[in-house]
Design a protein around this motif. Sequence first.
Motif, PDB file in Angstrom:
ATOM      1  N   GLU A 104       0.990  -0.865   0.045  1.00 14.16           N
ATOM      2  CA  GLU A 104       0.201   0.183  -0.418  1.00 14.16           C
ATOM      3  C   GLU A 104       1.044   1.261   0.202  1.00 14.16           C
ATOM      4  O   GLU A 104       0.559   2.563  -0.373  1.00 14.16           O
ATOM      5  CB  GLU A 104      -0.762   0.017   1.490  1.00 14.16           C
ATOM      6  CG  GLU A 104      -2.659   0.602   1.010  1.00 14.16           C
ATOM      7  CD  GLU A 104      -3.547   0.412   2.161  1.00 14.16           C
ATOM      8  OE1 GLU A 104      -3.409  -0.869   2.246  1.00 14.16           O
ATOM      9  OE2 GLU A 104      -4.323   1.184   2.508  1.00 14.16           O
ATOM     10  N   ASN A 150      -1.644   0.166  13.431  1.00 13.52           N
ATOM     11  CA  ASN A 150      -2.082  -0.677  12.737  1.00 13.52           C
ATOM     12  C   ASN A 150      -1.886  -0.571  11.092  1.00 13.52           C
ATOM     13  O   ASN A 150      -2.275  -1.811  10.959  1.00 13.52           O
ATOM     14  CB  ASN A 150      -4.077  -0.555  12.764  1.00 13.52           C
ATOM     15  CG  ASN A 150      -4.254   0.531  12.391  1.00 13.52           C
ATOM     16  OD1 ASN A 150      -3.156   1.638  11.765  1.00 13.52           O
ATOM     17  ND2 ASN A 150      -5.810   0.356  12.001  1.00 13.52           N
ATOM     18  N   PHE A 151      -0.835   0.514  10.987  1.00 13.31           N
ATOM     19  CA  PHE A 151      -0.450   0.298   9.570  1.00 13.31           C
ATOM     20  C   PHE A 151       0.412   1.076   9.347  1.00 13.31           C
ATOM     21  O   PHE A 151       0.910   2.025   8.979  1.00 13.31           O
ATOM     22  CB  PHE A 151      -1.974   0.860   8.104  1.00 13.31           C
ATOM     23  CG  PHE A 151      -3.274  -0.412   8.190  1.00 13.31           C
ATOM     24  CD1 PHE A 151      -2.287  -0.840   6.772  1.00 13.31           C
ATOM     25  CD2 PHE A 151      -3.724  -0.644   8.564  1.00 13.31           C
ATOM     26  CE1 PHE A 151      -3.428  -1.784   6.006  1.00 13.31           C
ATOM     27  CE2 PHE A 151      -5.070  -1.284   8.313  1.00 13.31           C
ATOM     28  CZ  PHE A 151      -4.478  -2.170   6.975  1.00 13.31           C
ATOM     29  N   ILE A 155       0.328   3.875   6.357  1.00 15.68           N
ATOM     30  CA  ILE A 155      -0.701   5.471   6.842  1.00 15.68           C
ATOM     31  C   ILE A 155       0.371   5.947   6.739  1.00 15.68           C
ATOM     32  O   ILE A 155       0.304   7.340   6.680  1.00 15.68           O
ATOM     33  CB  ILE A 155      -1.686   5.216   8.122  1.00 15.68           C
ATOM     34  CG1 ILE A 155      -2.668   4.146   7.857  1.00 15.68           C
ATOM     35  CG2 ILE A 155      -1.967   6.260   8.914  1.00 15.68           C
ATOM     36  CD1 ILE A 155      -3.592   4.101   8.585  1.00 15.68           C
ATOM     37  N   GLU A 246      -9.044  11.041  10.953  1.00 11.23           N
ATOM     38  CA  GLU A 246      -9.329   9.652  10.897  1.00 11.23           C
ATOM     39  C   GLU A 246      -9.571   8.872  11.736  1.00 11.23           C
ATOM     40  O   GLU A 246      -8.884   8.822  12.173  1.00 11.23           O
ATOM     41  CB  GLU A 246      -8.373   9.172   8.869  1.00 11.23           C
ATOM     42  CG  GLU A 246      -9.225   7.935   8.868  1.00 11.23           C
ATOM     43  CD  GLU A 246      -9.513   6.303   9.641  1.00 11.23           C
ATOM     44  OE1 GLU A 246     -10.405   6.351   9.829  1.00 11.23           O
ATOM     45  OE2 GLU A 246      -8.517   5.933   9.220  1.00 11.23           O
ATOM     46  N   ARG A 279      -8.692  -2.694  12.803  1.00 12.57           N
ATOM     47  CA  ARG A 279      -8.307  -1.845  10.875  1.00 12.57           C
ATOM     48  C   ARG A 279      -9.476  -1.167  11.265  1.00 12.57           C
ATOM     49  O   ARG A 279     -10.284  -1.309  12.113  1.00 12.57           O
ATOM     50  CB  ARG A 279      -8.708  -2.533   9.351  1.00 12.57           C
ATOM     51  CG  ARG A 279      -7.794  -3.287   9.175  1.00 12.57           C
ATOM     52  CD  ARG A 279      -7.875  -3.010   8.414  1.00 12.57           C
ATOM     53  NE  ARG A 279      -6.454  -4.972   7.631  1.00 12.57           N
ATOM     54  CZ  ARG A 279      -6.564  -4.887   6.035  1.00 12.57           C
ATOM     55  NH1 ARG A 279      -7.138  -3.785   4.982  1.00 12.57           N
ATOM     56  NH2 ARG A 279      -5.795  -5.916   5.774  1.00 12.57           N
ATOM     57  N   CYS A 280      -9.305   0.537  11.327  1.00 12.58           N
ATOM     58  CA  CYS A 280     -10.345   1.516  11.737  1.00 12.58           C
ATOM     59  C   CYS A 280     -11.233   0.700  10.454  1.00 12.58           C
ATOM     60  O   CYS A 280     -12.783   1.536  11.003  1.00 12.58           O
ATOM     61  CB  CYS A 280     -10.373   2.919  11.072  1.00 12.58           C
ATOM     62  SG  CYS A 280      -8.658   2.967  11.638  1.00 12.58           S
ATOM     63  N   THR A 281     -11.572   0.271   9.493  1.00 14.23           N
ATOM     64  CA  THR A 281     -12.052   0.138   8.792  1.00 14.23           C
ATOM     65  C   THR A 281     -12.830  -1.903   9.314  1.00 14.23           C
ATOM     66  O   THR A 281     -13.449  -2.296   7.844  1.00 14.23           O
ATOM     67  CB  THR A 281     -11.586  -0.404   7.163  1.00 14.23           C
ATOM     68  OG1 THR A 281     -11.318  -0.841   7.305  1.00 14.23           O
ATOM     69  CG2 THR A 281     -11.517   0.807   6.170  1.00 14.23           C
ATOM     70  N   ILE A 436     -13.416  -4.000   4.178  1.00 13.51           N
ATOM     71  CA  ILE A 436     -11.857  -3.613   3.995  1.00 13.51           C
ATOM     72  C   ILE A 436     -10.617  -3.737   2.983  1.00 13.51           C
ATOM     73  O   ILE A 436     -11.584  -4.438   1.783  1.00 13.51           O
ATOM     74  CB  ILE A 436     -10.223  -4.542   5.142  1.00 13.51           C
ATOM     75  CG1 ILE A 436     -10.614  -5.374   5.141  1.00 13.51           C
ATOM     76  CG2 ILE A 436     -11.141  -4.099   6.719  1.00 13.51           C
ATOM     77  CD1 ILE A 436      -9.807  -6.838   6.344  1.00 13.51           C
ATOM     78  N   GLY A 437     -10.237  -3.666   2.360  1.00 12.24           N
ATOM     79  CA  GLY A 437      -9.771  -3.399   0.803  1.00 12.24           C
ATOM     80  C   GLY A 437      -9.561  -2.447   0.445  1.00 12.24           C
ATOM     81  O   GLY A 437      -9.369  -2.272  -0.877  1.00 12.24           O
ATOM     82  N   SER A 438      -9.387  -0.448   1.013  1.00 10.11           N
ATOM     83  CA  SER A 438      -9.821   0.147  -0.177  1.00 10.11           C
ATOM     84  C   SER A 438      -8.182   0.269  -0.747  1.00 10.11           C
ATOM     85  O   SER A 438      -6.875  -0.429  -0.621  1.00 10.11           O
ATOM     86  CB  SER A 438      -9.843   1.768   0.748  1.00 10.11           C
ATOM     87  OG  SER A 438      -8.748   1.711   1.480  1.00 10.11           O
TER      88      SER A 438
HETATM   89  C1  UN1 Z   1      -7.245   1.571   8.615  1.00  9.61           C
HETATM   90  O1  UN1 Z   1      -7.483   0.412   9.455  1.00  9.61           O
HETATM   91  O2  UN1 Z   1      -6.724   2.940   9.425  1.00  9.61           O
HETATM   92  O3  UN1 Z   1      -9.251  -1.010   3.354  1.00  9.61           O
HETATM   93  C2  UN1 Z   1      -6.846   1.491   7.312  1.00  9.61           C
HETATM   94  C3  UN1 Z   1      -8.283  -1.161   4.605  1.00  9.61           C
HETATM   95  C4  UN1 Z   1      -6.598  -0.804   4.082  1.00  9.61           C
HETATM   96  C5  UN1 Z   1      -6.379   1.185   4.477  1.00  9.61           C
HETATM   97  C6  UN1 Z   1      -7.186   0.639   6.471  1.00  9.61           C
HETATM   98  N1  UN1 Z   1      -6.622  -0.648   2.905  1.00  9.61           N
HETATM   99  O4  UN1 Z   1      -8.762  -1.568   5.682  1.00  9.61           O
END
Ligand code: UN1
Length: 486
Positions: A104, A150-151, A155, A246, A279-281, A436-438
């Motif tokens: 990433e 976490n990243f 990040i 974020e 993950r935030c996601t 997840i997986g942006s």
């Molecule tokens: C995060 O957890 O702050 O979409 C970022 C996703 C990753 C990015 C997560 N590409 O889960």
Amino acid sequence: MKSYKLFIGGKWIKSVKGETFKSIDPSTGKPIAIFQKGNGEDIEKAVRAAEKALPAWKDTPAPKRGQILFKVAKLLKQNKDQLAKLMTQEMGKVLNEAKGDVQEAIDIFEYMGGEGRRLFGHTVPSELKDKFCMTIRQPLGVVGLISPWNFPIAIPSWKIAPALICGNTVILKPSSDTPFCAVKLIEILTEAGVPAGAVNLVTGPGSTAGTALIKHPRVRAISFTGSKETGKFVTENAGLKKVGLELGGKNPIIIMEDANLKLALEGVLWGAFGTTGQRCTAASRVIIHKSVKEKFEKMLLQSTKKLVLGSGLKKDTDIGPLVNKKAVEKVHHYTLIGKKEGAKLLCGGMPVNRPGYFYKPTIFTEVKPNMKIAQEEIFGPTIAIIPVKNLDEAINVANNVTYGLSSSIYTNDIRNAFIAIEKIEAGLTYVNSSTIGSEVHLPFGGTKDTGNGTREAGWTALEEFSEVKTIYIDYSGRLQKAQSIT
Ligand code: UN1
């Protein structure tokens, strides 16, 4: 044990006070290296260095800045395996995901390297004859980047790459759980030719180094990823700086009665337990049509029981440890709350009795939308299953939280899909895919308490790290007045 320094003005130096802290391997609980406990004085030095480097960096043509970012991407590629291994040791995520994290970072440096040849402004017609109007992008100045663990490579890179391409100079304050990854990233930036002072690294506590950066009067912007509480602190203390936030999520996966349940199962497992739910996601709520709930629950339970917990360096490991002891306590605290609230615990619900910070994948069902475990971000491998009777109710439940980062719907009915896309209050909606997986070339961020409306990555990252200058060029040779004034 090896000891690492701060990076200020192109030099690796000790912190002013000389205090240090250790980074811990969460799969063993043992320290792996020593880092500087930077404070406000170190931030002051870093700001001076970044200010000194600013004029030359700003004046470097953006395509040339881009060349350096391409070189960063190349070096990250060459070091991908090594960096991934270090990341797994430092914060626990399984090796494959750690490689994804580095990838990433490679992607964003390549994307932003290309932006060096774009950084588009607008040309716009004037209301007057012989007058030309346009906008250009200009850097903000010295910017502060506060990144989570976490990243730990991706990040900081999401923040550094757009900040640099826009011509800013940078101070990175990484999470104290992952200073090692930050040091390695900075080494690569330096090797790629980022000039002295353009990127500075101050490791150390949020309460001293972080706060000094947030409050510093000559820092023009703060980009922060982390908790909602700290996000509020940033907003309240950053003064008039530009702030990008974020702050996490309580991301739902909606499963409709017509969904492909096998596909949904894979999506839930990946979304909820990938990165150990950190993950935030991460998918932390499964909002499911009651007619398929029982069947899906059985499938989920069966698959969850097969998941292998262990060191992320081992090939057969599915779920690595949580990042630290506090994280285990937090996740367990929510398990106790869930039980107390009357949700039904299907599996997990306890730490694993072994060294390191492991927690069993945990599934609650019969969860009510207002329960704490359905409202608050747990940041661990815990799922709340919430049964609903139709799409309307599913969307209401999905929206019934303060966060709005990611979301997903599994359905084969295009009508359901489009209604969800329109109605779910979130910055990201996935259809027939997990939460997840942006991808780095698309905007990333959330609505409501997930942030303040900024979007990282993609073209929107340029908005975060530049300001627009509007230019009027009058070539009529006389005074022309706008707004029809004669
Ligand atoms: C995060 O957890 O702050 O979409 C970022 C996703 C990753 C990015 C997560 N590409 O889960």
